[in-house]
Design a protein around this motif. Sequence first.
Motif, short mmCIF file in Angstrom:
data_model
loop_
_atom_site.label_atom_id
_atom_site.label_comp_id
_atom_site.label_asym_id
_atom_site.label_seq_id
_atom_site.Cartn_x
_atom_site.Cartn_y
_atom_site.Cartn_z
N PRO A 13 27.56 66.33 57.34
CA PRO A 13 28.05 67.20 58.42
C PRO A 13 28.71 66.41 59.54
CG PRO A 13 25.68 66.95 58.57
CD PRO A 13 26.08 66.28 57.29
N GLY A 14 29.31 67.14 60.47
CA GLY A 14 30.05 66.52 61.56
C GLY A 14 29.20 65.64 62.45
N SER A 15 29.86 64.75 63.15
CA SER A 15 29.20 63.80 64.03
C SER A 15 28.54 64.51 65.21
CB SER A 15 30.21 62.78 64.55
OG SER A 15 29.70 62.08 65.67
N LYS A 16 27.26 64.24 65.40
CA LYS A 16 26.56 64.77 66.57
C LYS A 16 27.15 64.18 67.84
CE LYS A 16 22.71 63.24 68.37
NZ LYS A 16 21.30 62.89 68.68
N PRO A 38 32.47 71.38 63.65
CA PRO A 38 31.43 70.80 64.50
C PRO A 38 30.12 70.73 63.74
CG PRO A 38 31.69 73.11 65.03
CD PRO A 38 32.77 72.78 64.03
N LEU A 39 29.24 69.85 64.17
CA LEU A 39 27.89 69.81 63.62
C LEU A 39 27.11 71.00 64.16
CD1 LEU A 39 25.47 68.48 62.17
CD2 LEU A 39 25.08 67.19 64.29
N THR A 40 26.50 71.75 63.26
CA THR A 40 25.59 72.83 63.66
C THR A 40 24.18 72.38 63.32
OG1 THR A 40 27.29 74.50 63.21
CG2 THR A 40 25.02 75.26 63.35
N SER A 41 23.44 71.95 64.33
CA SER A 41 22.08 71.42 64.14
C SER A 41 21.28 71.73 65.39
CB SER A 41 22.12 69.91 63.89
OG SER A 41 22.46 69.22 65.09
N ASP A 42 19.99 71.39 65.36
CA ASP A 42 19.13 71.67 66.52
C ASP A 42 19.70 71.05 67.79
OD1 ASP A 42 17.48 72.95 64.76
OD2 ASP A 42 15.91 71.42 64.75
N GLU A 227 34.88 64.50 62.77
CA GLU A 227 34.69 63.75 61.52
C GLU A 227 33.21 63.70 61.15
OE1 GLU A 227 34.42 59.11 62.98
OE2 GLU A 227 36.41 60.02 62.86
N PRO A 228 32.87 63.39 59.88
CA PRO A 228 31.47 63.31 59.46
C PRO A 228 30.68 62.30 60.29
CG PRO A 228 32.91 63.34 57.55
CD PRO A 228 33.80 63.17 58.75
N ASP A 229 29.38 62.53 60.39
CA ASP A 229 28.50 61.70 61.21
C ASP A 229 28.19 60.39 60.50
OD1 ASP A 229 25.87 60.68 62.32
OD2 ASP A 229 26.23 62.37 63.67
N ALA A 230 28.57 59.27 61.11
CA ALA A 230 28.37 57.97 60.47
C ALA A 230 26.89 57.59 60.41
CB ALA A 230 29.15 56.89 61.22
N SER A 231 26.12 57.96 61.42
CA SER A 231 24.68 57.66 61.39
C SER A 231 24.03 58.39 60.23
CB SER A 231 24.03 58.07 62.71
OG SER A 231 24.70 57.53 63.81
N THR A 232 24.36 59.66 60.06
CA THR A 232 23.81 60.45 58.96
C THR A 232 24.30 59.92 57.61
OG1 THR A 232 23.68 62.41 60.35
CG2 THR A 232 23.72 62.77 57.99
N ALA A 233 25.55 59.48 57.56
CA ALA A 233 26.08 58.94 56.31
C ALA A 233 25.32 57.70 55.86
CB ALA A 233 27.56 58.61 56.47
N SER A 234 24.68 57.00 56.79
CA SER A 234 23.94 55.78 56.42
C SER A 234 22.89 56.06 55.35
CB SER A 234 23.30 55.13 57.65
OG SER A 234 22.16 55.85 58.10
N TYR A 235 22.31 57.27 55.36
CA TYR A 235 21.25 57.57 54.40
C TYR A 235 21.79 57.73 52.99
CZ TYR A 235 19.27 58.50 58.94
OH TYR A 235 18.91 58.38 60.25
N VAL A 236 22.93 58.39 52.83
CA VAL A 236 23.48 58.52 51.48
C VAL A 236 24.08 57.20 51.01
CG1 VAL A 236 23.84 61.00 51.72
CG2 VAL A 236 25.70 59.45 52.29
N PHE A 237 24.60 56.41 51.92
CA PHE A 237 25.10 55.09 51.53
C PHE A 237 23.94 54.20 51.07
CE2 PHE A 237 28.82 55.68 54.69
CZ PHE A 237 29.63 56.19 53.70
N THR A 402 19.58 66.88 63.31
CA THR A 402 20.96 66.45 63.07
C THR A 402 21.52 66.85 61.70
OG1 THR A 402 20.06 64.31 62.42
CG2 THR A 402 20.97 64.48 64.65
N PHE A 403 20.66 67.17 60.72
CA PHE A 403 21.16 67.47 59.37
C PHE A 403 20.21 68.45 58.70
CE2 PHE A 403 22.94 65.25 55.27
CZ PHE A 403 23.42 66.47 54.84
#
Length: 423
Positions: A13-16, A38-42, A227-237, A402-403
């Motif tokens: 999802p989008g960058s927080k 946009p990121l839709t999260s808490d 753009e997608p959230d780079a911090s969140t992308a760290s987990y799939v990477f 965040t996700f």
Amino acid sequence: MTTRPAPLTARVPGSKSITNRALLLAAAATGVTRLRAPLTSDDTLAFRTALTDLGVRISGTDEVWEVTGAGAGPVGAARVWCADAGTAARFLPPFAAAGRGEFVFDGSDQLRARPLRPLVDALTALGSKVGSGPGGALPLAVTASGLDGGEITLDSSFSSQYLTGLLLSAPLMRGPLTIRATSLVSRPYIDMTRALMHHFGARTRQDGDGTITVLPGGYTAADLTIEPDASTASYVFAAAAVTGRSVTVPGLGSRSSQGDLGFVEVLRRTGAHVEVTDSGTTVTGRGDGALTGGFEVDMGDISDTFMTLAAIAPLADAPITVHGIAHARLKESDRIEAVAGNLRALGIRTDEGPDRITIHPGRPSGAEIACYRDHRIAMAFSVLGLRVGGITLDAPACVGKTFPGFHDELRRLFLDHPTPQGT
């Protein structure tokens, strides 16, 4: 000859960080801004609701948010609930101080425990009246009559968010604002902030010593795709690295303004294959998911991703030390202690200091992970759970910060697809 598996496409999802900064910039701008993807999260919904509490009109769908800005700070009186969102507590009080009225900011017990003293002191030095809870924490009461600007020195050793909050609202001040930030951590977030400010028409400059000056003049509405959230992308990477899979995150590439994309360079040191292009980033693990250790890395600028590395570090062939992360002790949890304690519960030896942690190789056993309501602890140890059976989370829903769809996406990518074959 080794062949790499065909990459799977991750839905990150989008960058927080970009979403919340853009929300405030759009609220402060003159005109209507459309924020796409946009990121839709808490956290972002808490930030959005806090802005509407301040009188900002926001409408649209999950795909596009339309923000009608007034070209100035808020006017009137409001009680603003920040929930668990640290960005709301640190970005919105300066925005309110640049307006006129009486504003009270409060949040959850977790957020009340996070420090705000440098921000309170800075707003006071700029002429705002700010009352705070014990130790300069929430709740904050801001009596606003606009801000003149000026020159201040800001302690930024705890968080870069104090500096960001002041910078975002500086164009609304009556005169220039010059800030000398001492001991600045997470510097890439300041680069991101200034880039977004420029997108909305602000004028800033940075001197050789890091001092930043922002000129008055306000903002102009400007559409933006998040753009997608780079911090969140760290987990799939990281998950790709430890499972031997190949994963691409489209839209997160070499032009990204997010410093946390630098995490893939750390994964490169563990032996993963990394490709960053204009259109996206792909990480491919070794066929057996092996990791190379035996190195130290300063992750001070990308501290939100240090837990991702630490959680998978027991799978490496030699110790890994992360340092430069003292400020991570002041996040949603004491993240160094939380990581160390959970690794010990899994049977892994760790050594820690005020700003560092060393993780030794081992064979983790199953255990319940104490998440401390911290989304990043939950997501990081979920990655390790792809390789280690019996790992459970005491608060799996905290990823919603965040996700919200994290567990489903991890399952789709790494459990619903067959293990790659081929050598």
